[in-house]
Design a protein around this motif. Sequence first.
Motif, PDB file in Angstrom:
ATOM      1  N   ILE A 196       0.751  -1.101  -0.028  1.00 26.46           N
ATOM      2  CA  ILE A 196       0.195  -0.018   0.035  1.00 26.46           C
ATOM      3  C   ILE A 196       0.970   1.146   0.009  1.00 26.46           C
ATOM      4  O   ILE A 196       1.863   1.482   1.018  1.00 26.46           O
ATOM      5  CB  ILE A 196      -0.788   0.226   1.374  1.00 26.46           C
ATOM      6  N   LEU A 197       0.867   2.051  -1.016  1.00 26.11           N
ATOM      7  CA  LEU A 197       1.585   3.209  -0.936  1.00 26.11           C
ATOM      8  C   LEU A 197       0.740   4.426  -0.363  1.00 26.11           C
ATOM      9  O   LEU A 197      -0.527   4.453  -0.342  1.00 26.11           O
ATOM     10  CB  LEU A 197       1.685   3.568  -2.597  1.00 26.11           C
ATOM     11  N   VAL A 198       1.641   5.399   0.265  1.00 26.00           N
ATOM     12  CA  VAL A 198       1.036   6.302   1.035  1.00 26.00           C
ATOM     13  C   VAL A 198       1.842   7.518   0.954  1.00 26.00           C
ATOM     14  O   VAL A 198       3.163   7.415   1.095  1.00 26.00           O
ATOM     15  CB  VAL A 198       0.785   6.233   2.461  1.00 26.00           C
ATOM     16  N   HIS A 199       1.095   8.742   0.585  1.00 23.50           N
ATOM     17  CA  HIS A 199       1.959  10.053   0.942  1.00 23.50           C
ATOM     18  C   HIS A 199       1.110  11.420   1.323  1.00 23.50           C
ATOM     19  O   HIS A 199      -0.212  11.147   1.337  1.00 23.50           O
ATOM     20  CB  HIS A 199       2.813  10.311  -0.258  1.00 23.50           C
ATOM     21  N   ASN A 200       1.710  12.192   1.748  1.00 24.86           N
ATOM     22  CA  ASN A 200       0.752  13.428   2.325  1.00 24.86           C
ATOM     23  C   ASN A 200       0.891  14.633   1.293  1.00 24.86           C
ATOM     24  O   ASN A 200       1.789  14.725   0.443  1.00 24.86           O
ATOM     25  CB  ASN A 200       1.260  13.634   3.498  1.00 24.86           C
ATOM     26  N   HIS A 201      -0.185  15.272   1.367  1.00 26.89           N
ATOM     27  CA  HIS A 201       0.003  16.760   0.822  1.00 26.89           C
ATOM     28  C   HIS A 201      -0.162  17.902   1.881  1.00 26.89           C
ATOM     29  O   HIS A 201      -1.278  17.881   2.390  1.00 26.89           O
ATOM     30  CB  HIS A 201      -1.284  16.785  -0.188  1.00 26.89           C
ATOM     31  N   PRO A 202       0.836  18.372   2.029  1.00 30.01           N
ATOM     32  CA  PRO A 202       1.011  19.356   3.037  1.00 30.01           C
ATOM     33  C   PRO A 202       0.033  20.540   2.792  1.00 30.01           C
ATOM     34  O   PRO A 202      -0.306  21.210   3.797  1.00 30.01           O
ATOM     35  CB  PRO A 202       2.623  19.924   3.130  1.00 30.01           C
ATOM     36  N   SER A 203      -0.453  20.857   1.744  1.00 30.25           N
ATOM     37  CA  SER A 203      -1.499  21.802   1.328  1.00 30.25           C
ATOM     38  C   SER A 203      -2.788  21.406   2.033  1.00 30.25           C
ATOM     39  O   SER A 203      -3.687  22.379   2.313  1.00 30.25           O
ATOM     40  CB  SER A 203      -1.767  21.881  -0.188  1.00 30.25           C
ATOM     41  N   GLY A 204      -3.037  20.244   2.448  1.00 31.90           N
ATOM     42  CA  GLY A 204      -4.234  19.700   2.806  1.00 31.90           C
ATOM     43  C   GLY A 204      -5.356  18.926   1.875  1.00 31.90           C
ATOM     44  O   GLY A 204      -6.421  18.366   2.348  1.00 31.90           O
ATOM     45  N   ASP A 205      -4.979  19.438   0.630  1.00 31.55           N
ATOM     46  CA  ASP A 205      -5.791  18.986  -0.373  1.00 31.55           C
ATOM     47  C   ASP A 205      -5.336  17.563  -0.699  1.00 31.55           C
ATOM     48  O   ASP A 205      -4.187  17.489  -1.454  1.00 31.55           O
ATOM     49  CB  ASP A 205      -5.595  19.912  -1.611  1.00 31.55           C
ATOM     50  N   PRO A 206      -6.045  16.327  -0.789  1.00 31.84           N
ATOM     51  CA  PRO A 206      -5.423  15.280  -1.274  1.00 31.84           C
ATOM     52  C   PRO A 206      -5.789  14.809  -2.441  1.00 31.84           C
ATOM     53  O   PRO A 206      -5.201  13.726  -2.711  1.00 31.84           O
ATOM     54  CB  PRO A 206      -6.281  14.103  -0.097  1.00 31.84           C
TER      55      PRO A 206
END
Length: 250
Positions: A196-206
């Motif tokens: 399962i790949l996971v990453h974040n968007h610091p902007s808050g918009d996924p």
Amino acid sequence: MAIRKTKGLAEASALPGLELVTDMAEAPPGHLGHRARMREKLLRAGPDALLDHELLEMVLFLALPRRDTKPIARALLGRFGSFAGAISAPVQELGQIEGLGEAGIAALRCIQAAALRLAREEVRDSPVLNNWEKLLAYLNAVLARERIEQFRILFLDAKNRLIADEAQAKGTVNHTPVYPREVVRRALELQATALILVHNHPSGDPSPSRADVDMTREIGQAATMLGIVLHDHLIIGNGRHYSFRREGHL
């Protein structure tokens, strides 16, 4: 002359002409009474009875026994907005809070580490795909407040149990370099059969970018060639997430 309580009351009081002083005794009496009331509230009514600033005060009591921790707790909330925001804030920014110091920062980091470890164990105990809500809660705790993009991979065994959760790369506020060959190589090293790949968007918009979609496709193709299943790619925003599987991209 005074000595601190380091070897017990009996030994210290046996030394003639010395006055026994403890860290707690050096704190102003008002602080002592406040701390006693806070401890009683915690033990009697449980942690849910404490407001964010009260819980921060309780954490800092242990690290800063001779300081009034209320203004420090208030400053943390004013700067970072919540208990969760305070314990996960960058060390450099925590260092700007007056009175917190290294001991206080270390205490906050310990609380964050304990919370993440508990959440990770909840995920590790049973098949990940059967505990989706717990998985999302863990990933939000790990990634939602990160200031830069971080790419993580969950490596799963044949029963979809978590083998490892590893950060593969960190990037900038809007880009993280990821190499499919390295992802698949690591999966083979761990004898993982699914990812399962996971990453974040610091902007808050996924919402995924074109680069996110292309990278997911490339990793999926590389994994499939070696018999490894790509279950999903999750993008974590601020309280929201995007699932490539749910949206039909996998």
